[in-house]
Design an enzyme around this catalytic site. Structure first.
Site, mmCIF file in Angstrom:
data_model
loop_
_atom_site.group_PDB
_atom_site.id
_atom_site.type_symbol
_atom_site.label_atom_id
_atom_site.label_comp_id
_atom_site.label_asym_id
_atom_site.label_seq_id
_atom_site.Cartn_x
_atom_site.Cartn_y
_atom_site.Cartn_z
ATOM 1 N N TYR A 58 51.637 -29.597 -80.722
ATOM 2 C CA TYR A 58 50.975 -29.135 -79.503
ATOM 3 C C TYR A 58 49.899 -30.154 -79.082
ATOM 4 C CZ TYR A 58 48.031 -26.117 -76.614
ATOM 5 O OH TYR A 58 47.283 -25.591 -75.592
ATOM 6 N N LYS B 100 49.940 -16.344 -77.315
ATOM 7 C CA LYS B 100 51.348 -16.475 -76.937
ATOM 8 C C LYS B 100 52.127 -15.204 -77.314
ATOM 9 C CE LYS B 100 49.652 -20.475 -75.857
ATOM 10 N NZ LYS B 100 49.685 -21.619 -76.736
ATOM 11 N N ARG C 176 29.219 -10.813 -85.106
ATOM 12 C CA ARG C 176 29.743 -12.158 -85.424
ATOM 13 C C ARG C 176 30.271 -12.163 -86.853
ATOM 14 N NH1 ARG C 176 26.261 -15.563 -86.936
ATOM 15 N NH2 ARG C 176 24.724 -15.188 -85.302
HETATM 16 C C1 LIG Z 1 48.774 -22.637 -77.167
HETATM 17 C C2 LIG Z 1 48.991 -23.263 -78.495
HETATM 18 C C3 LIG Z 1 47.907 -23.606 -79.322
HETATM 19 C C4 LIG Z 1 46.465 -23.443 -78.877
HETATM 20 O O1 LIG Z 1 46.108 -22.118 -78.716
HETATM 21 P P1 LIG Z 1 45.020 -21.609 -77.634
HETATM 22 O O2 LIG Z 1 45.054 -20.137 -77.840
HETATM 23 O O3 LIG Z 1 45.483 -22.049 -76.285
HETATM 24 O O4 LIG Z 1 43.725 -22.230 -78.015
HETATM 25 C C5 LIG Z 1 48.183 -24.131 -80.565
HETATM 26 N N1 LIG Z 1 49.446 -24.337 -80.992
HETATM 27 C C6 LIG Z 1 50.507 -24.037 -80.216
HETATM 28 C C7 LIG Z 1 51.876 -24.302 -80.730
HETATM 29 C C8 LIG Z 1 50.322 -23.502 -78.948
HETATM 30 O O5 LIG Z 1 51.382 -23.219 -78.191
#
Ligand SMILES: *Cc1c(COP(=O)(O)O)cnc(C)c1O
Length: 384
Positions: free
Chosen positions: A104, A202, A51
């Site tokens: 988001y 992403k 951790r």
């Molecule tokens: C998906 C996303 C998030 C959140 O991320 P997670 O990995 O799903 O928790 C935050 N900001 C943007 C612009 C996103 O596309």
């Protein structure tokens, strides 16, 4: 001193030295929770418990910092876990945060419903209206200006350098969620931002097979606070997830090239189609953020939204008719996805001023052959 390496080289090598014991080109996954101590408190390489630190996670953190040109990189279990840790580090009950009115949906939910319930207040504002941003900042109370550009789903472009100036004059921490652009196309720290946030789920991971989040911070004191919370609260990325993210990042630069060129061709195709009302893509000269995007980004990205003349009925029908573009949330993977924001990614902001119109569809353009992608879209669009 060696010449400073370019982005494409950094993406492959930063934090990724070969394994000294075996010569393995790829550093192994340290799939371990704990570490043997030489004697009580005498740690090997500083590692005590995963951790607090794990070599695989640390290699990703070094890489993330290098990609954004920042001093400290921290990796988390998800984008929202990264955001939550940053908010905890910067805010106390009664504090105020200014954020874009098209951030988001999950970010808005986290700030409004989770941090809101412990007394944090927020104001949403159109970030392209600099006067409105100045007015929304409350002296001594606003602690964070939260920017997302390009925004989701309308791909609005806001001026990071100008907003950072406004934020700094008011003494607030300027945060940029750089998920949509990726560090291959935009580096907010170099434009004056204090903190960069990523959902590495992403483009950085890039293969829709791992969740993750990141913070990149220059300020030592803030980085220390966030590092403490990362350890004390525990929203860390697991070793295998960190390893998969590193693996994805190695091809980020070439993937982004293809995402951009495919998206440009698709945006132009959609723009000329009779059933489409508006195409939201910063690479189109008609997009209001086109000139600014040209200055602050090195490419226009792989995300496109479009609105349908035929309203929600046409939009929904289209989403369920594409084949290569699969109907799913998320974005930034090698495969193309289609999303209906009003009921999918942005369902949590219905009824607020962040609500997305019901004739809007969002595309995450993958890196397949562009002719196949266009053929798929064409077959799903209304005939006239
Ligand atoms: C998906 C996303 C998030 C959140 O991320 P997670 O990995 O799903 O928790 C935050 N900001 C943007 C612009 C996103 O596309």
């Amino acid at each position: 001193m060696a010449k400073k390496q370019k982005f494409d080289t950094v993406a492959i090598h930063a934090g990724q030295a070969f394994d000294p014991t075996t010569g393995a080109v790829i550093p192994p996954i340290y799939q371990t929770s704990t570490y043997v101590q030489e004697s009580i408190g005498n740690l090997r390489g500083g590692y005590e418990y995963s951790r607090g630190g794990n070599p695989t996670r640390n290699s990703l953190e070094t890489l993330l910092a290098a990609l954004e040109g920042g001093k400290h990189g921290l990796s988390f279990a998800s984008g929202l876990a990264a955001e939550d840790t940053l908010l905890r580090a910067l805010l106390k009950p009664g504090d105020h945060i200014v954020l874009g009115n098209d951030v988001y949906g999950g970010t808005h939910r986290l700030i409004e419903r989770v941090h809101g319930s412990s007394g944090v207040r927020n104001t949403t504002v159109d970030l392209s209206d600099l006067r409105a941003v100045e007015k929304a900042i409350i002296a001594d109370e606003t602690k964070i200006l939260w920017i997302e550009t390009p925004s989701n789903p309308l791909m609005k472009i806001s001026d990071i350098a100008e907003l950072a100036d406004i934020g700094h004059r008011a003494g607030v921490v300027v945060v940029v969620d750089n998920t949509f652009a990726s560090p291959a196309l935009q580096n907010p720290l170099s434009l004056g931002a204090d903190v960069v946030v990523h959902s590495t789920t992403k483009y950085l991971g890039g293969h829709s097979d791992v969740l993750g989040g990141a913070l990149i911070i220059n300020d030592d004191e803030l980085a220390e606070k966030v590092t403490f919370l990362q350890f004390a609260v525990g929203p860390v990325s697991a070793p295998l997830d960190a390893w998969l993210t590193v693996r994805g990042i190695k091809t980020l630069a070439v993937r982004m090239d293809r995402h951009c060129s495919n998206a440009q061709a698709i945006a132009e195709f959609l723009d000329a189609h009779a059933a489409v009302d508006t195409v939201y893509y910063p690479g189109l000269p008609s997009h209001p953020g086109h000139e600014l995007a040209k200055q602050q980004m090195s490419g226009f990205g792989g995300m496109i939204s479009l609105s349908f003349k035929g309203g929600s009925k046409a939009a929904r029908k289209f989403c369920e008719a594409t084949r290569l573009f699969q109907l799913a949330e998320s974005l930034g993977g090698v495969e193309s996805l289609v999303n209906y924001p009003a009921e999918m990614t942005h369902a949590s902001v219905r009824g607020t001023d962040l609500e997305v119109a019901d004739n809007i569809v969002r595309l995450s353009v993958g890196i397949e052959d562009v002719a196949d992608l266009i053929a798929d879209l064409e077959s799903a669009l209304p005939r006239k």
